[in-house]
Write a protein that holds these residues in place. Structure first.
Motif, PDB file in Angstrom:
ATOM      1  N   ARG A   1       1.118  -1.259   0.063  1.00 27.63           N
ATOM      2  CA  ARG A   1       0.031   0.086   0.040  1.00 27.63           C
ATOM      3  C   ARG A   1       0.934   1.206  -0.077  1.00 27.63           C
ATOM      4  O   ARG A   1       1.946   1.229   0.711  1.00 27.63           O
ATOM      5  CB  ARG A   1      -1.176  -0.045   1.319  1.00 27.63           C
ATOM      6  CG  ARG A   1      -1.949   1.063   1.079  1.00 27.63           C
ATOM      7  CD  ARG A   1      -2.814   1.035   2.380  1.00 27.63           C
ATOM      8  NE  ARG A   1      -4.069   1.903   2.190  1.00 27.63           N
ATOM      9  CZ  ARG A   1      -5.339   1.264   1.973  1.00 27.63           C
ATOM     10  NH1 ARG A   1      -5.443   0.102   1.689  1.00 27.63           N
ATOM     11  NH2 ARG A   1      -6.274   2.233   1.666  1.00 27.63           N
TER      12      ARG A   1
ATOM     13  N   GLU B   1      -0.842   2.328   7.491  1.00 23.46           N
ATOM     14  CA  GLU B   1      -0.695   0.965   7.856  1.00 23.46           C
ATOM     15  C   GLU B   1      -1.937   0.332   8.285  1.00 23.46           C
ATOM     16  O   GLU B   1      -2.144  -1.015   8.247  1.00 23.46           O
ATOM     17  CB  GLU B   1       0.443   1.167   8.809  1.00 23.46           C
ATOM     18  CG  GLU B   1       1.541   1.362   8.440  1.00 23.46           C
ATOM     19  CD  GLU B   1       2.844   1.838   9.528  1.00 23.46           C
ATOM     20  OE1 GLU B   1       2.257   1.876  10.483  1.00 23.46           O
ATOM     21  OE2 GLU B   1       3.723   2.046   9.194  1.00 23.46           O
ATOM     22  N   ARG B   2      -2.579   1.218   9.099  1.00 21.86           N
ATOM     23  CA  ARG B   2      -3.993   0.685   9.685  1.00 21.86           C
ATOM     24  C   ARG B   2      -4.954   0.150   8.586  1.00 21.86           C
ATOM     25  O   ARG B   2      -5.510  -0.994   8.592  1.00 21.86           O
ATOM     26  CB  ARG B   2      -4.733   1.706  10.521  1.00 21.86           C
ATOM     27  CG  ARG B   2      -4.106   1.994  11.844  1.00 21.86           C
ATOM     28  CD  ARG B   2      -4.830   2.823  12.792  1.00 21.86           C
ATOM     29  NE  ARG B   2      -5.029   4.086  12.084  1.00 21.86           N
ATOM     30  CZ  ARG B   2      -4.562   5.303  12.241  1.00 21.86           C
ATOM     31  NH1 ARG B   2      -3.265   5.394  12.932  1.00 21.86           N
ATOM     32  NH2 ARG B   2      -5.055   6.464  11.604  1.00 21.86           N
TER      33      ARG B   2
ATOM     34  N   LEU C   1      -4.239  -0.983   5.582  1.00 25.59           N
ATOM     35  CA  LEU C   1      -3.717  -2.209   4.861  1.00 25.59           C
ATOM     36  C   LEU C   1      -3.758  -3.488   5.948  1.00 25.59           C
ATOM     37  O   LEU C   1      -4.461  -4.663   5.513  1.00 25.59           O
ATOM     38  CB  LEU C   1      -2.377  -2.007   4.438  1.00 25.59           C
ATOM     39  CG  LEU C   1      -1.533  -3.425   4.059  1.00 25.59           C
ATOM     40  CD1 LEU C   1      -2.206  -3.578   2.891  1.00 25.59           C
ATOM     41  CD2 LEU C   1       0.005  -3.174   3.763  1.00 25.59           C
ATOM     42  N   ALA C   2      -3.561  -3.237   7.064  1.00 22.44           N
ATOM     43  CA  ALA C   2      -3.718  -4.464   8.122  1.00 22.44           C
ATOM     44  C   ALA C   2      -5.337  -4.811   8.255  1.00 22.44           C
ATOM     45  O   ALA C   2      -5.880  -5.861   8.321  1.00 22.44           O
ATOM     46  CB  ALA C   2      -3.446  -3.760   9.579  1.00 22.44           C
ATOM     47  N   THR C   3      -6.183  -3.768   8.069  1.00 22.19           N
ATOM     48  CA  THR C   3      -7.778  -4.140   7.881  1.00 22.19           C
ATOM     49  C   THR C   3      -8.023  -4.803   6.682  1.00 22.19           C
ATOM     50  O   THR C   3      -8.853  -5.781   6.868  1.00 22.19           O
ATOM     51  CB  THR C   3      -8.607  -2.710   8.120  1.00 22.19           C
ATOM     52  OG1 THR C   3      -8.212  -1.981   9.412  1.00 22.19           O
ATOM     53  CG2 THR C   3     -10.024  -2.991   8.001  1.00 22.19           C
ATOM     54  N   ASP C   4      -7.552  -4.427   5.524  1.00 21.99           N
ATOM     55  CA  ASP C   4      -7.982  -4.989   4.302  1.00 21.99           C
ATOM     56  C   ASP C   4      -7.239  -6.423   4.463  1.00 21.99           C
ATOM     57  O   ASP C   4      -7.730  -7.544   3.611  1.00 21.99           O
ATOM     58  CB  ASP C   4      -7.089  -4.494   3.085  1.00 21.99           C
ATOM     59  CG  ASP C   4      -8.041  -3.130   2.829  1.00 21.99           C
ATOM     60  OD1 ASP C   4      -9.018  -2.958   3.393  1.00 21.99           O
ATOM     61  OD2 ASP C   4      -7.430  -2.202   2.191  1.00 21.99           O
ATOM     62  N   LEU C   5      -6.303  -6.736   5.078  1.00 22.50           N
ATOM     63  CA  LEU C   5      -5.291  -8.079   5.035  1.00 22.50           C
ATOM     64  C   LEU C   5      -6.155  -8.996   6.118  1.00 22.50           C
ATOM     65  O   LEU C   5      -6.160 -10.404   5.983  1.00 22.50           O
ATOM     66  CB  LEU C   5      -4.169  -7.922   5.498  1.00 22.50           C
ATOM     67  CG  LEU C   5      -3.322  -7.262   4.314  1.00 22.50           C
ATOM     68  CD1 LEU C   5      -1.764  -7.137   4.922  1.00 22.50           C
ATOM     69  CD2 LEU C   5      -3.013  -8.284   3.074  1.00 22.50           C
ATOM     70  N   GLU C   6      -6.942  -8.617   7.308  1.00 22.24           N
ATOM     71  CA  GLU C   6      -7.216  -9.350   8.134  1.00 22.24           C
ATOM     72  C   GLU C   6      -8.137 -10.718   7.902  1.00 22.24           C
ATOM     73  O   GLU C   6      -7.873 -11.733   8.284  1.00 22.24           O
ATOM     74  CB  GLU C   6      -8.069  -8.572   9.301  1.00 22.24           C
ATOM     75  CG  GLU C   6      -8.231  -9.049  10.842  1.00 22.24           C
ATOM     76  CD  GLU C   6      -9.301 -10.049  10.637  1.00 22.24           C
ATOM     77  OE1 GLU C   6      -9.444 -11.156  11.206  1.00 22.24           O
ATOM     78  OE2 GLU C   6     -10.324  -9.710   9.825  1.00 22.24           O
TER      79      GLU C   6
ATOM     80  N   ARG D   1      -5.632 -13.181   6.064  1.00 20.92           N
ATOM     81  CA  ARG D   1      -5.234 -13.856   6.974  1.00 20.92           C
ATOM     82  C   ARG D   1      -6.026 -14.956   7.634  1.00 20.92           C
ATOM     83  O   ARG D   1      -5.385 -15.910   7.899  1.00 20.92           O
ATOM     84  CB  ARG D   1      -4.511 -12.998   7.982  1.00 20.92           C
ATOM     85  CG  ARG D   1      -3.265 -11.982   7.419  1.00 20.92           C
ATOM     86  CD  ARG D   1      -2.976 -11.017   8.467  1.00 20.92           C
ATOM     87  NE  ARG D   1      -1.990  -9.780   8.101  1.00 20.92           N
ATOM     88  CZ  ARG D   1      -0.688 -10.180   8.168  1.00 20.92           C
ATOM     89  NH1 ARG D   1      -0.201 -11.215   8.384  1.00 20.92           N
ATOM     90  NH2 ARG D   1      -0.024  -8.952   8.110  1.00 20.92           N
TER      91      ARG D   1
ATOM     92  N   ARG E   1       3.461 -10.517   4.191  1.00 20.82           N
ATOM     93  CA  ARG E   1       4.521  -9.194   4.449  1.00 20.82           C
ATOM     94  C   ARG E   1       3.727  -8.101   4.264  1.00 20.82           C
ATOM     95  O   ARG E   1       3.314  -7.811   2.952  1.00 20.82           O
ATOM     96  CB  ARG E   1       5.940  -9.437   3.745  1.00 20.82           C
ATOM     97  CG  ARG E   1       6.537  -8.088   4.162  1.00 20.82           C
ATOM     98  CD  ARG E   1       8.034  -7.958   3.185  1.00 20.82           C
ATOM     99  NE  ARG E   1       8.600  -6.881   3.154  1.00 20.82           N
ATOM    100  CZ  ARG E   1       9.570  -6.467   2.638  1.00 20.82           C
ATOM    101  NH1 ARG E   1      10.052  -7.276   1.568  1.00 20.82           N
ATOM    102  NH2 ARG E   1      10.341  -5.280   2.585  1.00 20.82           N
ATOM    103  N   ALA E   2       3.352  -7.362   5.021  1.00 18.79           N
ATOM    104  CA  ALA E   2       2.695  -5.734   4.766  1.00 18.79           C
ATOM    105  C   ALA E   2       3.807  -4.895   4.540  1.00 18.79           C
ATOM    106  O   ALA E   2       4.495  -4.637   5.324  1.00 18.79           O
ATOM    107  CB  ALA E   2       1.718  -5.557   5.799  1.00 18.79           C
TER     108      ALA E   2
END
Length: 282
Positions: free
Chosen positions: A181, A204-205, A207-212, A215, A224-225
């Protein structure tokens, strides 16, 4: 054509790049458990029309595929019509369309030909454009199998589909996903200053939300983000050096309504060395 709901379609011509694309398509079909349909277009202007072909690129490709993947169901078709039009029509109901980045025609200085660009913009399913596909034209050249799958994640609808495709590809291949991102400082007016640290943290937040959810769905896939302060296309191209493939949405956030292929995707298609999987909805 086939009784499958989601066959893999591959476009062929007499070029070595086409046979490299065929190897990628056959590999994808085996991994998906779907048949492969090999299509050759004869560059005849006028109505699309399927024609019998006892000898030609589609038949030659199918013969080689059956040697490489003897258990794979393979069908062929030869059509009168421009290749992009034929493959766009064939993409209806398909799970994936695969082409080499350049076929036997066009300008040698161009990394990706008009067929690949038109498919990426107008196909009814995801499109895999295999850059420098002649590298894998023969079975003595193994396809990549350990490198990561790189995916752009900007929060758009097409990027969400891209994440699904990236995790699916990584899961069946046993390789990691590198999710990218990017962020940049907006243009400012009236002398107001930006908050780079805040913008980076927000990216960062997001991307973490989109990946959760991905995962959770694919717990065995290493992730790896990667958040970069740069324009999107250079960030993806840099992350994609040495990747197994780069996955991008057909359109990202922003852009003009009605545009079917975003500027970032267009740049990645034209400048990536790795195969590019363009995620687009039907």
């Amino acid at each position: 054509m086939t009784t499958s709901r989601h066959p893999v379609i591959v476009g062929v011509d007499p070029s070595p790049a086409a046979f490299g694309a065929v190897r990628w398509a056959a590999d994808e079909a085996v991994r998906r458990g779907e048949p492969l349909h090999v299509v050759h277009a004869l560059e005849v202007h006028g109505p699309l029309e399927e024609v019998p072909d006892q000898h030609g690129p589609a038949i030659d490709a199918a013969t080689e595929i059956r040697r490489w993947q003897p258990g794979l169901q393979v069908t062929t078709a030869t059509w009168h019509g421009e290749p992009a039009r034929v493959l766009i029509e064939q993409s209806r109901g398909a799970g994936l369309v695969v082409v080499g980045s350049r076929g036997s025609g066009g300008f040698h200085a161009l990394l990706v030909g008009s067929v690949g660009v038109h498919l990426a913009a107008h196909a009814h399913c995801p499109v895999l454009v295999v850059h420098h596909a002649e590298r894998w034209a023969g079975p003595e050249s193994p396809l990549p199998h350990r490198e990561p799958v790189v995916v752009g994640a900007d929060g758009s609808n097409d990027a969400e589909l891209g994440l699904r495709l990236a995790f699916e590809e990584a899961a069946v291949r046993g390789v990691p996903v590198h999710a990218v991102r990017t962020w940049h400082e907006p243009e400012h007016r009236w002398g107001r200053s930006s908050d780079p640290a805040g913008l980076a943290a927000a990216a960062e937040r997001a991307l973490a939300t989109d990946l959760e959810p991905w995962r959770s769905r694919y717990p065995t896939v290493a992730v790896r983000a990667r958040v970069e302060h740069c324009p999107s296309a250079p960030g993806l191209l840099d992350a994609g050096r040495g990747a197994l493939m780069i996955v991008v949405g057909a359109r990202g956030r922003g852009g003009f309504p009605g545009v079917r292929l975003g500027a970032v995707t267009h740049q990645v298609l034209h400048h990536a060395d790795a195969p590019v999987l363009v995620a687009r909805h039907g």
